[in-house]
Scaffold this active site. Structure first.
Site, short mmCIF file in Angstrom:
data_model
loop_
_atom_site.label_atom_id
_atom_site.label_comp_id
_atom_site.label_asym_id
_atom_site.label_seq_id
_atom_site.Cartn_x
_atom_site.Cartn_y
_atom_site.Cartn_z
N ARG A 33 0.82 -1.22 0.00
CA ARG A 33 0.00 0.00 0.00
C ARG A 33 0.85 1.27 0.00
O ARG A 33 0.40 2.33 -0.44
CB ARG A 33 -0.95 -0.01 1.18
N ASP B 51 -15.81 9.32 10.31
CA ASP B 51 -14.71 8.46 9.88
C ASP B 51 -13.41 9.25 10.03
O ASP B 51 -13.42 10.49 10.05
CB ASP B 51 -14.89 8.01 8.42
C1 LIG Z 1 -13.98 -1.52 6.95
S1 LIG Z 1 -14.60 0.09 7.12
C2 LIG Z 1 -16.15 -0.23 7.94
C3 LIG Z 1 -17.31 0.45 7.27
C4 LIG Z 1 -18.69 0.12 7.84
N1 LIG Z 1 -18.78 0.41 9.24
C5 LIG Z 1 -19.03 -1.34 7.59
O1 LIG Z 1 -19.10 -2.13 8.53
O2 LIG Z 1 -19.25 -1.72 6.42
C6 LIG Z 1 -13.58 0.69 8.48
C7 LIG Z 1 -13.54 2.22 8.54
O3 LIG Z 1 -12.98 2.60 9.81
C8 LIG Z 1 -12.25 3.81 9.62
N2 LIG Z 1 -11.32 3.98 10.76
C9 LIG Z 1 -10.17 3.32 11.01
N3 LIG Z 1 -9.59 3.78 12.15
C10 LIG Z 1 -10.42 4.74 12.63
C11 LIG Z 1 -10.39 5.58 13.78
N4 LIG Z 1 -9.39 5.52 14.68
N5 LIG Z 1 -11.40 6.46 13.95
C12 LIG Z 1 -12.42 6.55 13.05
N6 LIG Z 1 -12.51 5.77 11.95
C13 LIG Z 1 -11.52 4.88 11.74
C14 LIG Z 1 -11.56 3.60 8.26
O4 LIG Z 1 -11.20 4.84 7.67
C15 LIG Z 1 -12.66 2.85 7.48
O5 LIG Z 1 -13.42 3.73 6.68
#
Ligand SMILES: C[S@@+](CC[C@H](N)C(=O)[O-])C[C@H]1O[C@@H](n2cnc3c(N)ncnc32)[C@H](O)[C@@H]1O
Length: 273
Positions: free
Chosen positions: A32, A140
Site C-alpha cells: 500500500r 470516519d
Molecule cells: C472496513 S470500514 C467499515 C465500514 C462500515 N462500518 C461497515 O461495517 O461496512 C472501516 C472504517 O474505519 C475507519 N477507521 C479506522 N480507524 C479509525 C479511527 N481511529 N477512527 C475513526 N474511523 C476509523 C476507516 O477509515 C474505514 O473507513
C-alpha cells in the site's frame, strides 16, 4: 521493507489512528505504501519515512492512514442489524419516546467509510419513522472517504443488490459522464451528516446521546486496550437501554465492558447507567 521502516510506519499509524499493524501486515503495508511513494515522488521508503518526520507532513500522515486502512463496505451489510433496527430497536424506542420526551431518534454510524452504512440506516428510518424526527451522524477518520460519502455516488453494481423499489425511491440514475453510477437523492442525503473524527481522540463534534450506535468492522484493527477504550467511549454516548451494533467478527466477549449481549454482535446499555 527494512525492520526499522516497518517499525516506524507501524508506530506512526498506531499513534495517529490506533490501528494495530501486526507483523503479518508487513506485506500489505509495503504494497500500500507503493502508491504513496509514487504520489509524493519519493525514490524509496527511507526517503518517505524521512519526509514523514518533517514539519508540515501532517497532510501526508492523513494519506498514509488512508492508504493503510480498509474502507470496504456495502449497502445493508450484515443485514441482521438492519432487521433488528427495524423490528426491535425502533418500535421499542418509539414506545419510550413520548414518556421520556425525546424529540428525535438518533443513530450514529461511527466508522462510516464511504457512507453505505449510514444511507442504509437512513433508508430504514424513512420507511419506519415517516412521522417522527430522526437524525443520523456519521464519522470516519479518513477525509478522502468522507468526501466520497457526502457525494453519495455509487457504481450501479453496488446499488443493483437493493430492492428495485428502494432504488427508485432513494437513488437517481446518472447520465452523461455519470452513466453507470447512481446517486442518493438529496432528500435522503441531506439527512445524514458526515464529520471527520478519530474515534479514540477527543469528543465527537456533536452533542447528546444516541438510541443506536453502529460501530462495525473497525474494532478488528485495534488492540484489546484500544477496543475497551472505544466501547467505553461509545457506551457513554448511548441512552440507557440504547443499542451498540458491532461487526459480526468483533464479539466483545473477551473485553471488559458494561453492556449486555442481546443478539450476536448487538449489545445493550443497562437502564441503570
Ligand atoms: C472496513 S470500514 C467499515 C465500514 C462500515 N462500518 C461497515 O461495517 O461496512 C472501516 C472504517 O474505519 C475507519 N477507521 C479506522 N480507524 C479509525 C479511527 N481511529 N477512527 C475513526 N474511523 C476509523 C476507516 O477509515 C474505514 O473507513
Amino acid at each position: 521493507m527494512r525492520d526499522s521502516e516497518f517499525d516506524f510506519i507501524r508506530s506512526l499509524v498506531y499513534e495517529r489512528s490506533r490501528i494495530n499493524l501486526g507483523p503479518d501486515k508487513r506485506q500489505l503495508v509495503s504494497a500500500r505504501l507503493g502508491k504513496r511513494l509514487r504520489a509524493t515522488n519519493m525514490p524509496d521508503l527511507t526517503a518517505y519515512c524521512e519526509f514523514l518526520q518533517q514539519p508540515g507532513a501532517d497532510q501526508e500522515l492523513g494519506h498514509l492512514i488512508d492508504a493503510i486502512s480498509t474502507n470496504h463496505t456495502f449497502f445493508f451489510r450484515e443485514i441482521a442489524h438492519f432487521d433488528f433496527l427495524r423490528d426491535k430497536a425502533i418500535p421499542e424506542m418509539m414506545e419510550r419516546a413520548r414518556a421520556e420526551r425525546w424529540n428525535s431518534f438518533r443513530v450514529w454510524s461511527a466508522a462510516s467509510s464511504s457512507g453505505e452504512e449510514a444511507y442504509s440506516i437512513a433508508i430504514t428510518l424513512t420507511q419506519r419513522l415517516p412521522n417522527f424526527p430522526w437524525e443520523i451522524e456519521a464519522t470516519d477518520i479518513s477525509r478522502r472517504i468522507l468526501a466520497k460519502a457526502a457525494a453519495a455516488i455509487y457504481p450501479e453494481e453496488t446499488v443493483r443488490r437493493l430492492p428495485p423499489e428502494v432504488v427508485r425511491t432513494h437513488f437517481q440514475r446518472g447520465f452523461g459522464p455519470q452513466e453507470g453510477n447512481y446517486r442518493v437523492k438529496a432528500a435522503l442525503r441531506d439527512r445524514v451528516h458526515f464529520h471527520h473524527l478519530n474515534l479514540l481522540e477527543g469528543e465527537p463534534p456533536f452533542p447528546g446521546l444516541f438510541q443506536v450506535i453502529f460501530c462495525r468492522n473497525v474494532m478488528i484493527y485495534f488492540d484489546r486496550p484500544t477496543q475497551e477504550e472505544l466501547v467505553s467511549r461509545l457506551t457513554r454516548r448511548l441512552v440507557p437501554g440504547g443499542y451498540l451494533m458491532v461487526g459480526h467478527s468483533e464479539s466483545l466477549t473477551h473485553l471488559r465492558h458494561s453492556l449486555r449481549a442481546v443478539r450476536p454482535a448487538i449489545y445493550q446499555k443497562s437502564f441503570g447507567s
